[in-house]
Design a protein around this motif. Structure first.
Motif, PDB file in Angstrom:
ATOM      1  N   ALA A 135       0.844  -1.210   0.000  1.00  0.00           N
ATOM      2  CA  ALA A 135       0.000   0.000   0.000  1.00  0.00           C
ATOM      3  C   ALA A 135       0.872   1.249   0.000  1.00  0.00           C
ATOM      4  O   ALA A 135       0.597   2.213  -0.727  1.00  0.00           O
ATOM      5  CB  ALA A 135      -0.936  -0.006   1.208  1.00  0.00           C
ATOM      6  N   TYR A 136       1.931   1.215   0.779  1.00  0.00           N
ATOM      7  CA  TYR A 136       2.807   2.392   0.846  1.00  0.00           C
ATOM      8  C   TYR A 136       3.417   2.672  -0.534  1.00  0.00           C
ATOM      9  O   TYR A 136       3.390   3.801  -1.031  1.00  0.00           O
ATOM     10  CB  TYR A 136       3.904   2.167   1.892  1.00  0.00           C
ATOM     11  N   ALA A 137       3.928   1.616  -1.171  1.00  0.00           N
ATOM     12  CA  ALA A 137       4.567   1.795  -2.482  1.00  0.00           C
ATOM     13  C   ALA A 137       3.550   2.187  -3.552  1.00  0.00           C
ATOM     14  O   ALA A 137       3.885   2.866  -4.524  1.00  0.00           O
ATOM     15  CB  ALA A 137       5.294   0.513  -2.889  1.00  0.00           C
ATOM     16  N   THR A 138       2.307   1.770  -3.379  1.00  0.00           N
ATOM     17  CA  THR A 138       1.274   2.120  -4.364  1.00  0.00           C
ATOM     18  C   THR A 138       0.797   3.551  -4.149  1.00  0.00           C
ATOM     19  O   THR A 138       0.751   4.359  -5.081  1.00  0.00           O
ATOM     20  CB  THR A 138       0.072   1.145  -4.251  1.00  0.00           C
ATOM     21  N   LEU A 139       0.446   3.859  -2.906  1.00  0.00           N
ATOM     22  CA  LEU A 139      -0.140   5.183  -2.635  1.00  0.00           C
ATOM     23  C   LEU A 139       0.855   6.309  -2.916  1.00  0.00           C
ATOM     24  O   LEU A 139       0.458   7.373  -3.392  1.00  0.00           O
ATOM     25  CB  LEU A 139      -0.640   5.256  -1.188  1.00  0.00           C
ATOM     26  N   THR A 140       2.145   6.070  -2.644  1.00  0.00           N
ATOM     27  CA  THR A 140       3.114   7.133  -2.946  1.00  0.00           C
ATOM     28  C   THR A 140       3.140   7.402  -4.454  1.00  0.00           C
ATOM     29  O   THR A 140       3.407   8.521  -4.880  1.00  0.00           O
ATOM     30  CB  THR A 140       4.538   6.788  -2.452  1.00  0.00           C
ATOM     31  N   GLN A 141       2.809   6.389  -5.253  1.00  0.00           N
ATOM     32  CA  GLN A 141       2.782   6.603  -6.709  1.00  0.00           C
ATOM     33  C   GLN A 141       1.461   7.216  -7.165  1.00  0.00           C
ATOM     34  O   GLN A 141       1.357   7.733  -8.277  1.00  0.00           O
ATOM     35  CB  GLN A 141       2.999   5.282  -7.452  1.00  0.00           C
ATOM     36  N   LEU A 142       0.437   7.102  -6.331  1.00  0.00           N
ATOM     37  CA  LEU A 142      -0.875   7.619  -6.733  1.00  0.00           C
ATOM     38  C   LEU A 142      -1.133   9.024  -6.194  1.00  0.00           C
ATOM     39  O   LEU A 142      -2.130   9.658  -6.533  1.00  0.00           O
ATOM     40  CB  LEU A 142      -1.991   6.671  -6.253  1.00  0.00           C
TER      41      LEU A 142
END
Ligand SMILES: Cc1ncc(COP(=O)(O)O)c(C=O)c1O
Length: 437
Positions: A315-322
């Motif tokens: 989630a951390y790696a995804t949300l930082t990209q979103l």
């Protein structure tokens, strides 16, 4: 990796030991499910050796593409560190803080694992906060398989009752009658119907729960001021508004549909795109409501796998990209190219169809009616949809059998892959026009 060489063979074996040979019934396809061996970027490979451009994309969970490098690396590092210890982690705090910063109504946030669980938590908070038991949901929306909301997704029309006052139709046997009778169903996109119900029953109703865009009947967009009116009607009747943003969350805008449409719910539910396919969900909302779940508070909050290290890493790696909105901008430009291209073709070839899309999700309905709710969605010509899907499947585009399903593009899909969908559609239309069928 696999010992059998075809999906039909695996289905034969699998179906002997697990009902339907699938772990979620939506994956059951006729004549047999397609089993995958690998997925990367915009592609999936079936165990039959076929490479597809994936238009199912984990039912909306994969937003960055399969095996996104940053998500993969972050998860690999997390695996090195440990998994489910029974203690909290800094990474979980960082995820919660990201959501708090991105989502307009997320004054406080709690994590869980699946969308269904997050819905259960949200409803429990709503019932405890209001002291009322009943809820209202919209026909054609899906909120997971928890009993109180597991009704009236795609009810058979002969059981669904009048459009304005739909019957509550359980999706499964085994749901407790008391829960079925605790729900009232209204049509999507009909503020007057909601007003009537809330005015009549307001002292019985804890919450109105809705998908702000009804993706579970394809792509049904809220019309005009519908969501604003919903906010005004719920507020004036003292009923909580819950946005189920399991699909819209982080996809339609960094802050979800609530940011895109400028409407603040009391509670929201997130999942899917939040971790690019890893199992994690969240309940977020007003501080006074969320604080009810504090240790020792009115509402319990539990789950062994809540905040598990792998999922929070993903989630951390995804949300930082979103967070910046660039991915959503790219998905919207791809979606617009696709929906415009398809709509133009259907017009040129004189085929009655409506094409809707937003945030990488799209669906085609073969109908001459604007699709505004479940009942209008059912006017789609299922036989024609099936032929359209077959044309795409034959050209290695993975599509769902259900004409009320939503399809999805990811950051890994290219303009070229999208333009090919338009070309295949043109070949299909030419063929049906020349064959006269
Ligand atoms: C809008 C919405 N809410 C809730 C859920 C349930 O989520 P899960 O399948 O993770 O339990 C889904 C799943 O498709 C969904 O689309």
């Amino acid at each position: 990796m696999v010992d059998v060489v075809s999906s039909s063979e695996l289905f034969r074996l699998y179906g002997r030991v697990s009902p339907g040979g699938v772990q979620s019934n939506i994956r059951f396809w006729v004549p047999n499910p397609i089993y995958f061996s690998r997925a990367l970027g915009s592609r999936v490979w079936s165990i039959d050796g076929v490479e597809y451009v994936d238009l199912i994309t984990g039912y909306g969970s994969v937003i960055l593409g399969h095996g996104d490098p940053l998500v993969k690396k972050t998860v690999e590092e997390a695996l090195e560190a440990g998994l489910t210890t029974g203690l909290e982690s800094e990474l979980a705090y960082k995820v919660v803080d990201l959501i708090h910063g991105m989502v307009p109504s997320a004054e406080m946030v709690r994590l869980s694992v699946t969308g269904t669980e997050a819905v259960m938590h949200a409803l429990m908070i709503a019932r405890a906060a209001t002291g009322r038991l009943r809820i209202v949901k919209a026909e054609g929306c899906y909120h997971g398989w928890y009993d109180q909301v597991y009704v009236s997704l795609h009810p058979p029309l002969d059981k669904a009752g009048p459009r304005d006052e739909p019957n509550v139709v359980p999706i499964s046997r085994g749901i407790h009658d008391a829960l079925v009778s605790s729900v009232i169903v209204v049509p999507f996109n009909d503020a007057d119907a909601l007003r009537r119900v809330l005015t009549k029953h307001k002292n019985e109703i804890a919450a109105f729960i809705i998908e702000p865009i009804c993706f579970n009947s394809g792509v049904i967009l809220p019309r005009g001021d519908y969501l604003r009116e919903v906010r005004e009607i719920t507020e004036s009747n003292n009923v909580l508004l819950i946005f189920d943003e399991v699909i819209t969350g982080f996809r339609i805008a960094p802050g979800g549909a609530q940011e895109y449409y400028g409407v603040k719910p009391d509670l929201s539910i997130f999942g899917k795109a939040m971790a690019n396919g890893f199992p994690i969900s969240a309940v977020a909302g007003r501080e006074d409501l969320m604080r009810l779940t504090e240790p020792g508070g009115l509402v319990s909050y539990a789950g062994t796998y809540n905040g598990n290290y792998i999922s929070v890493a993903a989630a951390y790696a995804t949300l930082t990209q979103l967070r910046s909105g660039d991915v959503q901008g790219y998905l919207n430009s791809l979606t617009n190219e696709l929906t415009r291209g398809l709509s133009r073709l259907f017009r040129d070839y004189d085929v009655e169809a409506r094409v809707y899309g937003i945030g990488g999700q799209f669906q085609v309905y073969f109908t001459n009616a604007d699709v505004v709710d479940y009942r209008t969605a059912t006017t789609t010509d299922a036989a024609l949809y099936s032929r359209f899907r077959e044309a795409l499947m034959n050209n290695h585009y993975l599509m769902h059998q259900d004409p009320l399903f939503h399809h999805g593009l990811t950051k890994a899909h290219t303009g070229e892959e999208v333009r090919r969908i338009i070309e295949i559609t043109e070949e299909f239309l030419r063929k049906i026009k020349t064959s006269g069928k």
